[in-house]
Design a protein around this motif. Structure first.
Motif: not given
Length: 719
Positions: A46-70
């Motif tokens: 019963p908590f607010a949450k968001t799950n990101l899969s590996k595929a979702a992470i890879e989509k945006n992972n062009l070199g920016q730091d982790l906060p920008f992927l979120l």
């Protein structure tokens, strides 16, 4: 290199010994990462949450730091010192800053023990090794390390990769931003053994003048797994060298010279080229998971994190007395000041262990877990050069302070499925802390020795019916002050913060769409905020305020319109208030400070509206065009709700184009991302200082602008 080789050999020996004991199984039933399950919120929690899969992470992972992927996660606002998302970056969740966001890597604490912040720049490209990320908003479930006081980020790298892989990811973009990495995985060797690794290099000139980044990292993970056991060793390290860009752009230059960087400008004629932050951080993690039977699982993990580095500064006309030195007599006169170069060092270790035992049978699940860690930190400053020759002793240190912190916690979680519709959740955590500080840079005689004991209960209930799910929960969190907060006199020592968090949500999920609404009310007691007050030892430190709150609603949704159009969006509306706030202003005319009282003011850096949206078009097979938008409402730089001390709202759009090629190599992805396509001038971060001079209140604002239109293009090859 010798440490790495020793670690690999040690792990290999342990694996070989363990493998000899496990020959009765004909096949491998891979264990899930038990250490992650223990601290994450399950689907029905019963908590607010968001799950990101590996595929979702890879989509945006062009070199920016982790906060920008979120950045597209609900209620999230990110910023970057260099203006590009590379180098020093930061994240806020519901206006909560990084020092109040609990971060774990495979369940192991990552927050700095003293500042309690998270510095992802110390682990460049760690996102490339992440298998999944969970972001919890609000207090969330009990976890390890620094208490969650408004948000939790849990990153997992420990999932087993069954198949062999090798990949090269290369990106190039504006401001000479370059990312290169090589990843590999053995897959299952003999059904039991795996090796995964990564080498990464990221460089950038930055949008802000001289805001360069030179980032390197390595990751190695070896594991043995069978039907009931897994043994894993992780080694990862990061080295960052970034030119300082944390002083911001003065307001009077924001329109005429948005890339101005005051760092290094103390040196005459040209900026000092070595005004850098230089830090190296290395992690060792050892996990053992065991399934006693179909009902019982357990895990233990040991870890040690070592960090060492400094930031270097050129400072003009420095008084010898400020560094504990006598004035210098050069034979003909007495010199009281000199230009100098100094390094401020941090050398620290964090080590300890975590554990959990999990019982799950029929409709009941129990988890008992906890952890112990010890932090030993050494702070010291040295002067490496002086303009007045021979006026400062070689290798001179003007301060040398220690900080030690012991953190111990136990938690128990009980989830019960009472019938097909109703599920309850109960969570109790006990956390004790001992924190000693042997003086501060500017207050060497100030000694701190504090003990805390916190009890943090959480409970909630979830109702599920067909595609609907509704939940309600209550959580209490307590949070110890940071190192800087203690730099006050004995009668002004800070108190722990306390947070009561109520979350109520409803969700509907179908195969082609989902809707999610979450209401939250976060009531604070003794929240620590900056008021401008100077304590009696001359330091600006955060002060406890009796009552403040955050209240709002988060709306999220996604829809598959056709087989070639889909979209996702979120928007958060909130009210973030301090009920009674007293501002302190330095009075340069008369000395001392003056005060102003405000009723029900906005909490700094807490926008009332935050929204994100992504629309994806699939015009051709293996291709995708994404239109990405982000809106952030007005943020106040202090707690007075004055528009003259605020960041303007901004609405920014990005475009991402990707195309997958299944020829020549196993898979090749070409990704082009255009950021800020309309060259919006905006600043997601800043700070403010106000004082009285000439009979009037003067305000100086400083901003951290983001880059105008810029691009990144990546070619990711999977061999």
């Amino acid at each position: 290199m010798r440490k790495l080789l020793f670690s690999i050999l040690l792990c290999a020996a342990a694996i070989n010994s363990f493998a000899q004991q496990e020959k009765k199984f004909n096949d491998t039933a891979l264990l899930q990462p038990v250490e992650v399950i223990a601290v994450r919120a399950a689907d029905k929690a019963p908590f607010a949450k968001t799950n990101l899969s590996k595929a979702a992470i890879e989509k945006n992972n062009l070199g920016q730091d982790l906060p920008f992927l979120l950045n597209q996660t609900a209620s999230v606002v990110v910023n970057s010192d260099a203006g590009t998302g590379v180098g020093y970056t930061n994240i806020r969740i519901r206006g909560t800053d990084a020092s109040r966001i609990n971060v774990t890597l495979n369940g192991i604490p990552y927050n700095d023990a003293e500042s309690q912040g998270t510095f992802f720049v110390d682990l460049p490209d760690f996102s490339s090794s992440a298998n999944s990320i969970q972001v919890q908003r609000g207090v969330g479930t009990s976890t390890n390390g620094a208490g969650s006081f408004g948000g939790t980020i849990n990153i997992s790298t420990n999932e087993v990769n069954k198949e062999f892989y090798a990949a090269m990811n290369n990106s190039y973009g504006s401001y000479n931003t370059i990312k290169n990495n090589f990843q590999f995985g053995s897959g299952l060797l003999g059904k039991h053994f795996t090796i995964d690794g990564r080498l990464s290099n990221i460089t950038s000139d930055g949008y802000i003048d001289r805001a360069t980044s030179d980032l390197k990292s390595a990751y190695l993970s070896t594991a043995y797994t069978d039907a009931v056991n897994s043994l894993r060793f992780n080694f990862f390290t990061g080295k960052e060298r970034t030119y300082q860009a944390w002083n911001g752009v003065p307001e009077n230059l924001l329109n005429s010279d948005r890339t101005f960087n005051p760092s290094g400008m103390d040196q005459p004629y040209k900026p000092y080229e070595n005004e850098v932050d230089n830090y190296n951080q290395t992690h060792h993690q050892l996990f053992y998971n065991h399934a006693f039977n179909s009902d019982w699982k357990m895990n233990v993990a040991l870890f040690i994190t070592h960090g060492k580095g400094y930031y270097e500064e050129y400072r003009a006309a420095q008084k010898y007395a400020d560094y504990g030195l006598p004035d210098f007599n050069n034979g003909s006169s007495t010199v009281t000041k000199t230009d100098l170069v100094k390094r401020l060092w941090l050398n620290n270790n964090l080590y300890g262990g975590i554990f959990s035992a999990q019982y799950k049978k029929n409709n009941s699940q129990f988890i008992v877990g906890g952890g112990w860690n010890q932090y030993d930190g050494l702070h010291y400053g040295e002067i490496i050069w002086s303009k007045v020759f021979n006026s400062i002793p070689a290798n001179y240190q003007w301060y040398n302070n220690k900080g030690n912190k012991t953190d111990f916690s136990l938690y128990t979680k009980w989830t019960e499925q009472w019938n097909p519709h109703w599920q309850s959740f109960l969570d109790f955590q006990l956390r004790t802390i001992n924190y000693t500080i042997n003086g501060f840079k500017d207050n060497p005689d100030l000694l701190i020795d504090n003990n805390y004991a916190f009890f943090n209960p959480k409970f909630g209930i979830t109702y599920t019916y067909n595609s609907w799910q509704a939940y309600a929960s209550y959580a209490l969190a307590t949070h110890e002050p940071n190192r800087d907060d203690f730099e006050a006199a004995g009668n002004e020592q800070p108190k722990p913060e306390l947070l009561n968090d109520i979350e109520v949500g409803v969700q509907k999920k179908k195969s082609n769409y989902s809707l999610d609404a979450n209401f939250f009310y976060m009531n604070y007691h003794n929240q620590l905020v900056l008021t401008g007050k100077i304590n009696d030892v001359g330091a600006y430190t955060r002060t406890n305020i009796p009552t403040s709150y955050r209240m709002g609603i988060e709306l999220q949704g996604s829809v598959v319109i056709t087989n070639w159009i889909n979209a996702a969006a979120n928007i958060s509306f909130s009210e973030n208030k301090i009920k009674n706030f007293t501002e302190y202003l330095d009075d340069y005319d008369n000395g001392g400070q003056q005060t102003n009282f405000y009723s029900k003011t906005d909490i700094a850096f807490s926008p009332n509206t935050v929204a994100g949206a992504t629309v994806n078009f699939i015009p051709l097979k293996n291709s995708e065009i994404s239109f990405i938008s982000k809106y952030v409402g007005r943020q106040y730089l202090d707690n007075t709700s004055k528009t003259s001390r605020s960041l303007n709202p901004f609405f920014v759009q990005d475009v991402r184009l990707s195309y997958k090629i299944n020829k020549l190599f196993k898979e090749t992805n070409v990704i082009l991302q255009l950021n800020n396509i309309f060259s919006k001038k905006y600043e997601p971060n800043g700070y403010s200082y106000s004082y009285i001079s000439g009979g009037t209140v003067n305000t100086e604002n400083y901003y951290f602008p983001m880059a105008p239109r810029n691009f990144m293009i990546g070619v990711n090859v999977r061999l």
